[in-house]
Design a protein around this motif. Structure first.
Motif, short mmCIF file in Angstrom:
data_model
loop_
_atom_site.label_atom_id
_atom_site.label_comp_id
_atom_site.label_asym_id
_atom_site.label_seq_id
_atom_site.Cartn_x
_atom_site.Cartn_y
_atom_site.Cartn_z
N MET A 121 0.80 -1.23 0.12
CA MET A 121 -0.05 0.20 0.26
C MET A 121 1.06 1.45 0.19
O MET A 121 2.04 1.12 0.47
CB MET A 121 -0.93 0.07 1.33
N PRO A 122 0.24 2.27 -0.46
CA PRO A 122 1.18 3.69 -0.73
C PRO A 122 1.56 4.16 0.72
O PRO A 122 0.60 4.02 1.61
CB PRO A 122 0.03 4.74 -1.14
N THR A 123 2.75 4.63 1.05
CA THR A 123 3.01 5.13 2.14
C THR A 123 2.64 6.90 2.48
O THR A 123 2.31 7.44 1.28
CB THR A 123 4.78 5.25 2.27
N ARG A 124 2.47 7.02 3.64
CA ARG A 124 1.74 8.47 3.81
C ARG A 124 2.88 9.49 4.42
O ARG A 124 3.34 9.51 5.53
CB ARG A 124 0.93 8.02 4.94
N SER A 125 3.35 10.26 3.34
CA SER A 125 4.31 11.08 3.71
C SER A 125 4.29 12.54 2.93
O SER A 125 5.40 13.00 2.32
CB SER A 125 5.64 10.47 3.38
N GLY A 170 -2.18 12.52 0.67
CA GLY A 170 -1.09 12.36 1.40
C GLY A 170 -0.54 11.13 1.09
O GLY A 170 0.43 10.75 2.02
N LEU A 171 -0.66 10.46 0.03
CA LEU A 171 0.11 9.10 -0.23
C LEU A 171 0.94 9.24 -1.08
O LEU A 171 0.97 10.25 -2.16
CB LEU A 171 -0.88 8.15 -0.41
N VAL A 172 1.94 8.44 -1.26
CA VAL A 172 3.02 8.14 -2.21
C VAL A 172 2.84 6.87 -2.97
O VAL A 172 3.61 5.90 -2.34
CB VAL A 172 4.38 8.57 -1.86
N PRO A 173 2.19 6.77 -4.08
CA PRO A 173 2.14 5.32 -4.50
C PRO A 173 3.22 4.89 -5.29
O PRO A 173 3.66 5.90 -6.10
CB PRO A 173 0.68 5.22 -5.19
N SER A 174 3.63 3.76 -5.37
CA SER A 174 4.69 3.33 -6.39
C SER A 174 3.84 2.97 -7.56
O SER A 174 2.92 2.68 -7.81
CB SER A 174 5.49 2.12 -5.84
N ASP A 194 2.20 -0.27 -6.92
CA ASP A 194 0.71 0.09 -6.14
C ASP A 194 -0.14 0.26 -7.25
O ASP A 194 -1.32 -0.19 -6.98
CB ASP A 194 1.01 1.16 -5.44
N LYS A 248 -0.97 -2.72 -9.33
CA LYS A 248 -1.76 -3.62 -8.59
C LYS A 248 -3.16 -3.32 -8.51
O LYS A 248 -4.01 -4.16 -8.47
CB LYS A 248 -1.05 -3.84 -6.98
N ILE A 286 -7.28 2.91 -3.16
CA ILE A 286 -5.89 3.34 -3.28
C ILE A 286 -5.80 3.72 -1.68
O ILE A 286 -4.63 3.86 -1.28
CB ILE A 286 -5.41 4.05 -4.26
#
Lengths: 227, 205
Positions: free
Chosen positions: A1-5, B105-109, B112, B115, B148
């Motif tokens: 899951m995406p990280t929060r940063s 506030g998310l950084v998806p790769s 991600d 997927k 997501i």
């Protein structure tokens, strides 16, 4: 899951970037404001260009062109979001302040692009050159900041109404009147070769207007935007 | 553990009553179907729950680990899929998901994104514009945008509208995979969707 940063600034820039990419692909607002500005400029130059109007009149005409050109396109930032149903995903994704400053920055960049096109044409067509470029550019930049701040919150208000275009101009005019008075005075000073001291009073008004307008708009935006 | 509580929630449009004194209490792992005829207030109730409509009376309370949250506090945990919500037509599916992630506030790769696209059956369609998608594919991308965030509260209005049988099966699988840990509220008139919920609340009766 995406990280929060992600920081507040990055989220705000994401809103601006999204609007720039959308605008670049659809060219909806930029076409409207540039065409409006060019047509108005041409009409003015043909109608009064040969009459040698005073510098005071020319500086007023310069801001009339920017004001009405911005009225033709700036509201789109919110109207499109409401009409296409994307406003809700923004409301559920981030705080109102992020949307406000993201849209305001987009509107500022749109007006800056317009000014970069209009200023040289205005100088060529109406044969007026600022004698104090620093004052002129300062007035334009500060004017655009105030214009984009005020029109952003007004666009958010009118986006939920019908007859949005007319309402946007009617609501904007009284709110923008102090700004227009100040920038026209400063532009006149920059055209006529007055000193910096001659422009200090309208400059103070302009700075105060920008600060108050942007602060108040960002504080009130959540009430306008969320419901 | 999240908790959603509705206390005596009422809504009137002028003098017209939409609903009155709704009391609900849902915790993580519980799901609810809101049923009722057209105009009974299903969407209005969902809008009140997500904080975009003010109720005429009563209140909606969210808490996480017994800690009360305001709208800004619970927004990061909430996702909505509904027919009145759209994504950006001038952005591609991948750009839409990246943008929605960023403003949340998310950084998806890239992994991600791929997927989540595969989860909704849009693998290989990441570079297509949202406006070029069929209505069913748009609905699938709306699910991708909702998921997501890995939401703890999932609000679904007509969850299978515009979807073909394969799309419906995917949505059922997605909802069932979220049921053990999330609060799920589904507004629907489709009887087969009642099976996605632990209980049914009927409006307009």
């Amino acid at each position: 899951m995406p990280t929060r940063s992600i920081s507040w600034v990055s989220k705000t820039l994401a809103v601006t970037r999204k609007d720039i990419v959308s605008e670049f692909r659809t060219r909806y607002a930029i076409n409207a404001i540039v065409m409006f500005a060019l047509v108005t400029l041409t009409v003015i130059s043909f109608s009064i260009g040969l009459l040698s109007p005073s510098k005071e009149i020319l500086s007023a005409l310069f801001w009339v062109i920017l004001f009405f050109a911005s009225m033709s396109g700036l509201a789109q930032a919110f109207i499109k979001e409401e009409e296409t149903g994307t406003a809700m995903i923004l409301r559920l994704s981030c705080e109102g302040s992020i949307v406000f400053f993201g849209k305001m920055l987009f509107n500022f960049l749109l007006l800056l692009t317009l000014s970069i096109l209009v200023v040289p044409l205005f100088i060529v067509f109406l044969k007026v050159v600022p004698t104090d470029w620093v004052l002129f550019i300062g007035a334009v930049l500060m004017g655009l900041i105030g214009l984009s701040g005020a029109t952003t919150i007004i666009a958010a208000i009118v986006s939920k109404a019908s007859v949005q275009g007319a309402l946007f101009t009617v609501l904007s005019f009284p709110v923008l009147l102090p700004l227009l008075v100040a920038v026209i005075e400063i532009t006149t000073v920059s055209f006529t070769g007055g000193t910096f001291a001659d422009a200090s009073a309208p400059l103070q008004l302009l700075v105060a207007y920008d600060v108050i307008m942007i602060t108040l708009s960002s504080m009130l935006f959540d009430f306008v935007w969320r419901l | 553990m999240f908790e959603l509580e509705l206390k005596n929630v009422s809504k009137y449009f002028g003098a017209r009553k939409v609903f009155e004194n709704i009391n609900l209490d849902l915790k993580s792992g519980q799901s609810l179907a809101v049923a009722g005829p057209n105009g009974s207030g299903k969407t209005t109730l969902l809008r009140i729950i997500i904080g975009l409509t003010i109720p005429t009376g009563g209140e909606v309370l969210f808490s996480k680990e017994k800690q009360k949250l305001d709208f800004d506090g619970y927004r990061p945990f909430l996702s909505l899929v509904g027919p009145y919500l759209s994504l950006y037509g001038s952005l591609t599916a991948r750009e839409n998901l990246k943008f929605i992630s960023k403003v949340n506030g998310l950084v998806p790769s890239e992994e991600d994104i791929e997927k989540i696209l595969a989860q909704v059956g849009l693998e290989g369609r990441g570079n297509d514009y949202f406006s070029d998608f069929s209505s069913g594919m748009q609905q699938r991308l709306k699910y991708a945008a909702a998921l997501i965030k890995n939401p703890s509260i999932l609000i679904l209005d007509e969850p299978t509208s515009n979807l073909d049988d394969e799309g419906k099966k995917r949505v059922f699988d997605i909802i069932n995979s979220y049921r053990p840990d999330s609060i799920i509220i589904i507004a629907t008139n489709e009887k087969e969707e009642y099976s996605l919920a632990d209980s049914i609340y009927k409006l307009g009766e």
